[in-house]
Write an enzyme that holds these catalytic residues in place. Structure first.
Site, PDB file in Angstrom:
ATOM      1  N   ASP A  21      87.355 -58.184  92.009  1.00 15.66           N
ATOM      2  CA  ASP A  21      87.968 -58.729  90.799  1.00 15.66           C
ATOM      3  C   ASP A  21      89.085 -59.735  91.050  1.00 15.66           C
ATOM      4  OD1 ASP A  21      90.229 -57.059  91.457  1.00 15.66           O
ATOM      5  OD2 ASP A  21      89.206 -55.373  90.495  1.00 15.66           O
TER       6      ASP A  21
ATOM      7  N   CYS B 213      72.520 -79.468  93.470  1.00 12.48           N
ATOM      8  CA  CYS B 213      71.140 -79.544  93.971  1.00 12.48           C
ATOM      9  C   CYS B 213      70.125 -78.855  93.053  1.00 12.48           C
ATOM     10  CB  CYS B 213      71.055 -78.950  95.382  1.00 12.48           C
ATOM     11  SG  CYS B 213      71.047 -77.147  95.408  1.00 12.48           S
TER      12      CYS B 213
ATOM     13  N   CYS C 145      71.922 -74.675  98.585  1.00 15.08           N
ATOM     14  CA  CYS C 145      72.782 -75.522  99.425  1.00 15.08           C
ATOM     15  C   CYS C 145      74.024 -74.791  99.924  1.00 15.08           C
ATOM     16  CB  CYS C 145      73.188 -76.794  98.674  1.00 15.08           C
ATOM     17  SG  CYS C 145      74.363 -76.528  97.336  1.00 15.08           S
TER      18      CYS C 145
ATOM     19  N   PHE D  47      82.824 -48.109  88.967  1.00 12.66           N
ATOM     20  CA  PHE D  47      81.377 -48.184  89.153  1.00 12.66           C
ATOM     21  C   PHE D  47      80.688 -46.828  89.096  1.00 12.66           C
ATOM     22  CE2 PHE D  47      81.786 -52.458  89.908  1.00 12.66           C
ATOM     23  CZ  PHE D  47      80.576 -53.041  90.205  1.00 12.66           C
ATOM     24  N   ARG D  48      81.343 -45.821  89.635  1.00 16.77           N
ATOM     25  CA  ARG D  48      80.624 -44.583  89.879  1.00 16.77           C
ATOM     26  C   ARG D  48      80.992 -43.421  88.954  1.00 16.77           C
ATOM     27  NH1 ARG D  48      77.656 -45.436  94.513  1.00 16.77           N
ATOM     28  NH2 ARG D  48      78.110 -47.571  95.008  1.00 16.77           N
TER      29      ARG D  48
ATOM     30  N   CYS E 202      72.788 -74.909  90.154  1.00 15.63           N
ATOM     31  CA  CYS E 202      73.771 -75.640  90.968  1.00 15.63           C
ATOM     32  C   CYS E 202      73.893 -77.076  90.469  1.00 15.63           C
ATOM     33  CB  CYS E 202      73.326 -75.615  92.418  1.00 15.63           C
ATOM     34  SG  CYS E 202      74.328 -76.653  93.506  1.00 15.63           S
TER      35      CYS E 202
ATOM     36  N   HIS F  38      83.329 -56.890  99.729  1.00 13.19           N
ATOM     37  CA  HIS F  38      82.151 -57.047  98.872  1.00 13.19           C
ATOM     38  C   HIS F  38      82.132 -58.385  98.150  1.00 13.19           C
ATOM     39  CE1 HIS F  38      81.850 -52.344  98.731  1.00 13.19           C
ATOM     40  NE2 HIS F  38      81.516 -52.849  99.893  1.00 13.19           N
TER      41      HIS F  38
ATOM     42  N   CYS G 201      75.551 -71.277  95.560  1.00 18.85           N
ATOM     43  CA  CYS G 201      74.183 -71.773  95.410  1.00 18.85           C
ATOM     44  C   CYS G 201      73.317 -71.200  96.526  1.00 18.85           C
ATOM     45  CB  CYS G 201      74.185 -73.295  95.459  1.00 18.85           C
ATOM     46  SG  CYS G 201      72.510 -73.979  95.499  1.00 18.85           S
TER      47      CYS G 201
ATOM     48  N   ASN H 101      94.439 -40.953  95.715  1.00 15.26           N
ATOM     49  CA  ASN H 101      93.203 -40.965  94.927  1.00 15.26           C
ATOM     50  C   ASN H 101      93.159 -39.731  94.031  1.00 15.26           C
ATOM     51  OD1 ASN H 101      90.719 -42.447  94.443  1.00 15.26           O
ATOM     52  ND2 ASN H 101      89.677 -40.653  95.242  1.00 15.26           N
TER      53      ASN H 101
HETATM   54 ZN   LIG Z   1      73.120 -76.229  95.473  1.00 13.24          ZN
END
Ligand SMILES: [Zn+2]
Length: 251
Positions: free
Chosen positions: A104, A155, A130, A35-36, A152, A119, A127, A218
């Site tokens: 992932d 709904c 709902c 990401f960075r 969804c 995360h 959804c 790292n």
């Molecule tokens: Zn829904």
């Protein structure tokens, strides 16, 4: 032989409650962009403006196009030695908890049970109306206009990737479990994280405050390097492979 790995292997075997935290660097060896870093996913994109709840509601076409690009990287990605060695350490009982900042699902693909996903997960969607969850294949569709936005099936509500967006709280259960594990850890491994993102970056700090030993795998320095007993600057996959060999564990 990797310097320090024998001593670290002994410490891991002697540990009572070893905990690992992984970040984007754990998955770069699977071909998933960081990401960075400069070549990372967010190059040229202001993430706050796009990967957020307000973008999902106000600019859904761009939002979904961005996630479609992410899915294109995700589906073909395979677990790499980082995921495989950590799963093997769990199987051997040497690693008690595994916490990840990644979304992932590659730890689970490598066989890791009970991964704490700080995360969320890109492999699910939810959804907004709902709350039902579905596999992410449902939102990996071409979106050219607002009419194409996936809905969804139950709904008709707006579907959201199962990851934590900006303007959203981290999942409270995962945070609680992660800090609980860090409090108990007598050995804490940071793997492929530059520790730039909170609150995940506080987990190893908590472990150290409680008297735990810290090992950092790292490529680049972190703010906790001065508190670490071991620092392995190699690619995390190489260092963990050396560790598995030292422990005599087949991966
Ligand atoms: Zn829904």
């Amino acid at each position: 032989m990797l310097e320090g790995i024998r001593e670290f292997a002994r410490a891991l075997k002697a540990s009572r409650y070893a905990v690992a935290l992984t970040g984007a660097g754990a998955s770069t060896e699977s071909g998933l962009p960081d990401f960075r870093s400069k070549t990372g996913l967010w190059k040229g994109i202001d993430p706050v403006s796009l990967i957020s709840m307000s973008a999902l509601r106000q600019r859904p076409v761009e939002f979904y196009q961005f996630y479609r690009m992410r899915f294109s990287h995700l589906w073909g990605a395979q677990p790499n030695p980082v995921h495989k060695v950590l799963a093997a350490l769990q199987r051997e009982g040497l690693l008690k908890r595994l916490i990840t900042q990644n979304v992932d699902g590659l730890h689970q693909a490598a066989g890791s049970p009970d991964v704490i996903e700080l995360h969320g997960s890109l492999r699910e969607c939810a959804c907004l109306s709902c709350g039902r969850t579905f596999p992410s294949q449902l939102i990996d569709v071409p979106v050219e206009t607002a009419e194409d936005i996936p809905r969804c099936p139950e709904c008709g509500g707006i579907l959201k990737p199962g990851v934590v967006l900006f303007e959203e709280a981290l999942p409270p259960d995962a945070i609680e479990e992660a800090f609980d594990a860090a409090m108990k850890a007598d050995l804490f491994l940071v793997v492929g994280s530059s520790l730039e993102v909170g609150p995940a970056n506080q987990l190893p700090a908590v472990a150290v405050q409680q008297g735990g030993d810290l090992a950092i795998f790292n490529l680049t320095p972190t703010f906790l390097d001065s508190r670490a007993r071991w620092i392995f600057r190699e690619k995390a996959g190489q260092a963990l492979t050396a560790l598995a060999e030292e422990l005599g564990i087949s991966v």
